[in-house]
Write an enzyme that holds these catalytic residues in place. Structure first.
Site, mmCIF file in Angstrom:
data_model
loop_
_atom_site.group_PDB
_atom_site.id
_atom_site.type_symbol
_atom_site.label_atom_id
_atom_site.label_comp_id
_atom_site.label_asym_id
_atom_site.label_seq_id
_atom_site.Cartn_x
_atom_site.Cartn_y
_atom_site.Cartn_z
ATOM 1 N N GLY A 10 -19.097 18.421 20.673
ATOM 2 C CA GLY A 10 -18.260 17.415 20.296
ATOM 3 C C GLY A 10 -19.311 16.147 20.156
ATOM 4 O O GLY A 10 -18.625 14.957 20.432
ATOM 5 N N SER A 12 -20.271 14.532 17.499
ATOM 6 C CA SER A 12 -20.111 13.917 16.017
ATOM 7 C C SER A 12 -19.247 12.506 16.019
ATOM 8 O O SER A 12 -19.334 12.130 15.025
ATOM 9 C CB SER A 12 -19.506 14.881 15.170
ATOM 10 O OG SER A 12 -18.352 15.576 15.323
ATOM 11 N N ARG A 13 -18.771 12.039 17.047
ATOM 12 C CA ARG A 13 -17.820 10.782 16.983
ATOM 13 C C ARG A 13 -17.500 10.342 18.424
ATOM 14 O O ARG A 13 -18.026 11.177 19.565
ATOM 15 C CB ARG A 13 -16.590 11.263 16.189
ATOM 16 C CG ARG A 13 -15.625 12.335 16.683
ATOM 17 C CD ARG A 13 -14.522 12.495 15.980
ATOM 18 N NE ARG A 13 -13.589 13.550 16.850
ATOM 19 C CZ ARG A 13 -12.682 13.416 17.465
ATOM 20 N NH1 ARG A 13 -12.294 12.284 17.894
ATOM 21 N NH2 ARG A 13 -11.846 14.362 17.901
ATOM 22 N N ASP A 61 -17.369 25.405 16.065
ATOM 23 C CA ASP A 61 -16.113 25.151 16.745
ATOM 24 C C ASP A 61 -16.202 25.940 18.040
ATOM 25 O O ASP A 61 -16.226 27.271 17.742
ATOM 26 C CB ASP A 61 -15.168 25.702 15.661
ATOM 27 C CG ASP A 61 -13.510 25.503 16.171
ATOM 28 O OD1 ASP A 61 -13.581 25.035 17.321
ATOM 29 O OD2 ASP A 61 -12.782 25.462 15.425
ATOM 30 N N TYR A 153 -2.324 18.006 26.608
ATOM 31 C CA TYR A 153 -3.723 17.394 26.975
ATOM 32 C C TYR A 153 -3.921 17.261 28.420
ATOM 33 O O TYR A 153 -4.933 17.527 28.839
ATOM 34 C CB TYR A 153 -3.870 15.837 26.161
ATOM 35 C CG TYR A 153 -5.237 15.249 26.304
ATOM 36 C CD1 TYR A 153 -6.145 15.527 25.756
ATOM 37 C CD2 TYR A 153 -5.254 14.259 27.116
ATOM 38 C CE1 TYR A 153 -7.563 14.933 25.873
ATOM 39 C CE2 TYR A 153 -6.259 13.441 27.346
ATOM 40 C CZ TYR A 153 -7.405 13.953 26.575
ATOM 41 O OH TYR A 153 -8.620 12.974 26.802
ATOM 42 N N ALA A 154 -3.098 16.678 29.012
ATOM 43 C CA ALA A 154 -3.006 16.431 30.524
ATOM 44 C C ALA A 154 -3.287 18.013 31.374
ATOM 45 O O ALA A 154 -4.092 18.165 32.177
ATOM 46 C CB ALA A 154 -1.892 15.932 30.875
ATOM 47 N N LYS A 157 -6.955 18.885 30.779
ATOM 48 C CA LYS A 157 -7.876 18.205 31.389
ATOM 49 C C LYS A 157 -7.797 18.279 33.236
ATOM 50 O O LYS A 157 -8.576 18.024 33.906
ATOM 51 C CB LYS A 157 -7.680 16.389 31.217
ATOM 52 C CG LYS A 157 -7.931 16.125 29.774
ATOM 53 C CD LYS A 157 -9.493 16.471 29.257
ATOM 54 C CE LYS A 157 -9.688 16.397 27.926
ATOM 55 N NZ LYS A 157 -11.317 16.455 27.415
ATOM 56 N N ILE A 186 -10.932 4.111 26.553
ATOM 57 C CA ILE A 186 -12.303 3.711 26.140
ATOM 58 C C ILE A 186 -12.229 3.268 24.523
ATOM 59 O O ILE A 186 -11.473 4.028 24.082
ATOM 60 C CB ILE A 186 -13.194 5.005 26.299
ATOM 61 C CG1 ILE A 186 -13.356 5.590 27.587
ATOM 62 C CG2 ILE A 186 -14.637 4.691 25.838
ATOM 63 C CD1 ILE A 186 -13.940 4.612 28.644
#
Length: 245
Positions: A10, A12-13, A61, A153-154, A157, A186
């Protein structure tokens, strides 16, 4: 030409791009991304860095086992095992829990979590034989404190904390260290899209009263894969300006 290298997924950004440009001063960097445009933009930024090391970007990917296997084996054949793996690639797919479904959860879990084993099962065994290396998982304070609309997401993570602790036990005797970084809010394209007043209110909940900068995250990762953290493993470093204090 030195063949010692690190992998950043990841790259690329966002934070990933900062990881590439910051770490390029000390390591050869191979990074992945899902779009050719993103790869090209990161390579253009890397080209501005005055460094004796090189950067290369590959479209891959992480949740695609076939793509990961092909690229991993190719990299191992050309460069040997990596010195470090930084698992940074991730997605959020934000929505209220009752508006999500299994397909959304699987996409998040596969991208953020399953991709880790897709890479590790090819790259970690050669690292074990080398007897040296570092693995960093890019988690989030959402995995610690939660956030509306980010249950999937949580979950992904939070799982990284357990992966880091358990994997640290498995590979420590081979000289491999495994740690997490948990950033807070961020600066990124996403935060730039937040309305000014809402962003101002969010900053008030951060003791340092500002957002973190991508390069600050990169500096913590640089520490974790470098010579000054050789007795640190199985840990999570929180980088959030005090938001979880």
């Amino acid at each position: 030409m030195s063949k010692k290298w690190i992998l950043i997924t990841g790259g690329s950004r966002g934070i990933g791009r900062s990881l590439v440009t910051e770490l390029l001063s000390s390591w050869n960097v191979i990074f992945t991304g899902r779009t050719e445009t993103g790869l090209s933009d990161t390579l253009a930024e890397a080209a501005k860095i005055d460094s004796p090391f090189w950067a290369r970007g590959y479209a891959c990917d992480g949740k695609n086992e076939v793509q990961v296997e092909e690229l991993s084996l190719s990299l191992l054949e050309e460069f040997g095992p990596p010195t470090a793996i930084i698992h940074n690639a991730g997605i959020a797919r934000d929505a209220l829990h009752i508006h999500q479904n299994a397909d959304v959860w699987l996409d998040v879990i596969n991208t953020n979590l399953v991709a880790i084993i897709n890479w590790n099962r090819h790259l970690v065994p050669p690292m074990l034989l080398e007897g040296y290396g570092s693995i960093v998982l890019m988690s989030s304070i959402t995995g610690l404190k939660g956030n509306i609309g980010q249950t999937a997401y949580a979950a992904s993570k939070s799982a990284m904390f357990g992966v880091a602790r358990s994997l640290a036990h498995e590979v420590g005797r081979f000289g491999i260290r495994v740690n997490c970084v948990a950033p807070g809010l961020i600066e990124s394209d996403m935060t730039e899209a937040i309305p000014v007043e809402k962003l101002k209110a969010m900053k008030k909940n951060i003791p340092l009263r500002r957002l973190g900068r991508p390069e600050e995250v990169a500096k913590v990762v640089e520490f974790l894969i470098g010579e000054n953290s050789q007795y640190i493993t199985g840990q999570t470093i929180i980088l959030d300006g005090g938001a979880t204090a």
